[in-house]
Design an enzyme around this catalytic site. Structure first.
Site, PDB file in Angstrom:
ATOM      1  N   SER A 143       0.956  -1.854   0.604  1.00  0.00           N
ATOM      2  CA  SER A 143      -0.244   0.021   0.136  1.00  0.00           C
ATOM      3  C   SER A 143       0.691   1.250   0.032  1.00  0.00           C
ATOM      4  O   SER A 143       2.180   1.083   0.358  1.00  0.00           O
ATOM      5  CB  SER A 143      -1.064  -0.046   1.578  1.00  0.00           C
ATOM      6  OG  SER A 143      -1.618   1.531   1.665  1.00  0.00           O
ATOM      7  N   TYR A 147      -3.197  -0.852  10.386  1.00  0.00           N
ATOM      8  CA  TYR A 147      -2.839  -1.123   9.566  1.00  0.00           C
ATOM      9  C   TYR A 147      -1.435  -0.644   8.996  1.00  0.00           C
ATOM     10  O   TYR A 147      -0.903  -0.907   8.213  1.00  0.00           O
ATOM     11  CB  TYR A 147      -3.854  -0.487   8.395  1.00  0.00           C
ATOM     12  CG  TYR A 147      -3.653  -0.857   6.689  1.00  0.00           C
ATOM     13  CD1 TYR A 147      -4.958  -1.778   5.885  1.00  0.00           C
ATOM     14  CD2 TYR A 147      -3.761   0.714   6.198  1.00  0.00           C
ATOM     15  CE1 TYR A 147      -4.655  -2.273   4.595  1.00  0.00           C
ATOM     16  CE2 TYR A 147      -3.590  -0.267   4.734  1.00  0.00           C
ATOM     17  CZ  TYR A 147      -4.420  -1.604   4.250  1.00  0.00           C
ATOM     18  OH  TYR A 147      -4.019  -1.269   2.654  1.00  0.00           O
TER      19      TYR A 147
HETATM   20  P1  NAD Z   1     -11.339  -6.122  -0.004  1.00  0.00           P
HETATM   21  O1  NAD Z   1     -11.576  -5.834   1.250  1.00  0.00           O
HETATM   22  O2  NAD Z   1     -12.652  -5.842  -1.875  1.00  0.00           O
HETATM   23  O3  NAD Z   1     -10.785  -7.557   0.148  1.00  0.00           O
HETATM   24  C1  NAD Z   1      -9.909  -7.942   1.299  1.00  0.00           C
HETATM   25  C2  NAD Z   1      -9.748  -9.686   0.822  1.00  0.00           C
HETATM   26  O4  NAD Z   1      -9.414  -9.948   1.639  1.00  0.00           O
HETATM   27  C3  NAD Z   1     -11.843 -10.671   0.237  1.00  0.00           C
HETATM   28  O5  NAD Z   1     -11.080 -11.146  -0.649  1.00  0.00           O
HETATM   29  C4  NAD Z   1     -11.374 -10.743   1.874  1.00  0.00           C
HETATM   30  O6  NAD Z   1     -12.614 -11.740   2.353  1.00  0.00           O
HETATM   31  C5  NAD Z   1      -9.848 -11.012   1.934  1.00  0.00           C
HETATM   32  N1  NAD Z   1      -9.294 -11.275   3.654  1.00  0.00           N
HETATM   33  C6  NAD Z   1      -9.837 -10.977   4.648  1.00  0.00           C
HETATM   34  N2  NAD Z   1      -9.087 -11.445   5.527  1.00  0.00           N
HETATM   35  C7  NAD Z   1      -8.537 -13.304   4.953  1.00  0.00           C
HETATM   36  C8  NAD Z   1      -8.201 -14.074   5.475  1.00  0.00           C
HETATM   37  N3  NAD Z   1      -7.888 -13.827   7.109  1.00  0.00           N
HETATM   38  N4  NAD Z   1      -8.111 -15.132   4.764  1.00  0.00           N
HETATM   39  C9  NAD Z   1      -7.936 -15.149   3.733  1.00  0.00           C
HETATM   40  N5  NAD Z   1      -8.254 -13.527   2.893  1.00  0.00           N
HETATM   41  C10 NAD Z   1      -8.554 -13.074   3.641  1.00  0.00           C
HETATM   42  O7  NAD Z   1     -10.021  -4.878  -0.731  1.00  0.00           O
HETATM   43  P2  NAD Z   1      -9.335  -4.749  -1.796  1.00  0.00           P
HETATM   44  O8  NAD Z   1      -9.297  -3.596  -1.421  1.00  0.00           O
HETATM   45  O9  NAD Z   1      -9.307  -5.927  -2.486  1.00  0.00           O
HETATM   46  O10 NAD Z   1      -7.708  -5.217  -0.469  1.00  0.00           O
HETATM   47  C11 NAD Z   1      -6.737  -6.264  -1.383  1.00  0.00           C
HETATM   48  C12 NAD Z   1      -5.318  -5.376  -1.252  1.00  0.00           C
HETATM   49  O11 NAD Z   1      -5.483  -4.573  -1.390  1.00  0.00           O
HETATM   50  C13 NAD Z   1      -5.595  -5.450   1.140  1.00  0.00           C
HETATM   51  O12 NAD Z   1      -4.183  -6.061   1.275  1.00  0.00           O
HETATM   52  C14 NAD Z   1      -5.355  -4.015   1.053  1.00  0.00           C
HETATM   53  O13 NAD Z   1      -4.849  -3.558   1.800  1.00  0.00           O
HETATM   54  C15 NAD Z   1      -4.906  -3.388  -0.256  1.00  0.00           C
HETATM   55  N6  NAD Z   1      -4.447  -1.942  -0.480  1.00  0.00           N
HETATM   56  C16 NAD Z   1      -5.936  -2.004  -1.000  1.00  0.00           C
HETATM   57  C17 NAD Z   1      -6.172  -0.601  -1.716  1.00  0.00           C
HETATM   58  C18 NAD Z   1      -7.481   0.515  -1.843  1.00  0.00           C
HETATM   59  O14 NAD Z   1      -7.294   1.746  -2.304  1.00  0.00           O
HETATM   60  N7  NAD Z   1      -8.716  -1.005  -1.632  1.00  0.00           N
HETATM   61  C19 NAD Z   1      -5.367   0.368  -1.214  1.00  0.00           C
HETATM   62  C20 NAD Z   1      -4.169  -0.365  -0.588  1.00  0.00           C
HETATM   63  C21 NAD Z   1      -3.619  -1.185  -0.585  1.00  0.00           C
END
Ligand code: NAD
Length: 268
Positions: A153, A166
């Site tokens: 991130s 986080y």
């Molecule tokens: P999201 O909530 O749509 O997806 C997160 C996924 O992780 C979901 O499928 C959830 O069920 C899964 N998950 C959570 N706990 C889990 C566990 N214990 N075991 C297995 N799966 C688990 O959110 P996203 O935005 O798609 O996030 C995905 C990644 O991207 C994360 O690591 C997040 O930190 C990172 N990220 C997202 C953003 C953003 O703006 N959306 C920005 C920076 C980083």
């Protein structure tokens, strides 16, 4: 139509039934990889992703496992080796937020985020590395023995008030990724990170779902567009391919310029 970038490769994406993980699993399948769609809850969503990947003429299946549980992770990888023969690409994507000001944050909120976002990536990377080392190089599949892509991130470098769990987890991902890259590169394994900025997914819906919230968010993004999951999926696909074979221990920021200190654009 499939692109040949990852033809014949076997990929596992954690947290692949939502948001960035879902788009990434689909993109890897479109690029020719067989894909394991990991999820922890929501089997119907995972099956829908599997169906979409299968439409590209590659194999896919859904695998339930909590990435913070050592036994479940090891079992998921053992099953993948028995189904697909090996793994070539791990995308350690699963993550979550449990936001609170520091004085209100419970130990449970702190621990949950560290367990999933950091320990979960460690457990999956360890399992993938063991299999890469067991199998060794298969030159007709890839120039390298295996690829690990950590979903980081912008908060691996940008402090984030109200989200100390986080931001700390992503800062940890940076150092874990670099250390694993240093340790595993001599074995022909590439470890890198992709660091998204603000991407429209359920994790941050409050930040972009109303026009007012989106306008506030855009002030932090020089490119003046909130990202889409496909922006990250495309970057991961190229990072996983041999086009990036000399990229080792790097973080690719995919953030519309969020890490360019946009507050300084008008002088500072
Ligand atoms: P999201 O909530 O749509 O997806 C997160 C996924 O992780 C979901 O499928 C959830 O069920 C899964 N998950 C959570 N706990 C889990 C566990 N214990 N075991 C297995 N799966 C688990 O959110 P996203 O935005 O798609 O996030 C995905 C990644 O991207 C994360 O690591 C997040 O930190 C990172 N990220 C997202 C953003 C953003 O703006 N959306 C920005 C920076 C980083």
């Amino acid at each position: 139509m499939t692109l040949p970038l990852l033809r014949g490769q076997k990929a596992l994406v954690t947290g692949a039934n939502s948001g960035i993980g879902k788009s990434t699993a689909i993109a890897l399948g479109r690029a020719g990889a067989d894909v394991v769609v990991n999820y922890v809850a929501g089997p119907e969503d995972a099956e829908a992703v599997v169906k979409e990947i299968e439409s590209f003429g590659v194999r896919a299946y859904a695998a339930q496992a909590d990435v913070s549980d050592e036994d479940q992770v090891d079992e998921m990888f053992a099953h993948m080796v028995s189904e697909f023969g090996t793994i070539d690409v791990l995308v350690a994507n699963a993550g979550l937020q449990r936001d609170a000001s520091v004085t209100d944050m419970t130990l449970a909120q702190w621990q949950k985020v560290i367990d999933v976002n950091l320990t979960g990536q460690f457990l999956c990377a360890r399992a993938a590395a063991k299999e890469f080392l067991r199998r060794g190089l298969v030159p007709e599949v890839s120039r390298c023995v295996g690829k690990i892509i950590c979903m980081s991130s912008v908060h691996q470098i940008i402090p984030w008030a109200g989200h100390v769990n986080y931001a700390s987890s992503k800062g940890g991902v940076l150092m874990m990724m670099q250390t694993l890259a240093q340790e595993l590169a001599p074995h022909g394994i590439r470890v890198n990170a992709v660091a998204p900025g603000a991407i429209k997914t359920p994790i941050n819906r409050d930040a972009w779902s109303s026009p007012q919230a989106e306008a506030e968010l855009l002030k932090l993004i020089p490119y003046r567009r909130v990202g889409e999951p496909d922006d990250i999926a495309n970057a991961v696909t190229v990072m996983a391919s041999d086009l990036m074979d000399y990229v080792v221990g790097s973080t690719l920021f995919v953030d519309g310029g969020m890490t360019l200190f946009p507050g300084f654009a008008t002088g500072g």
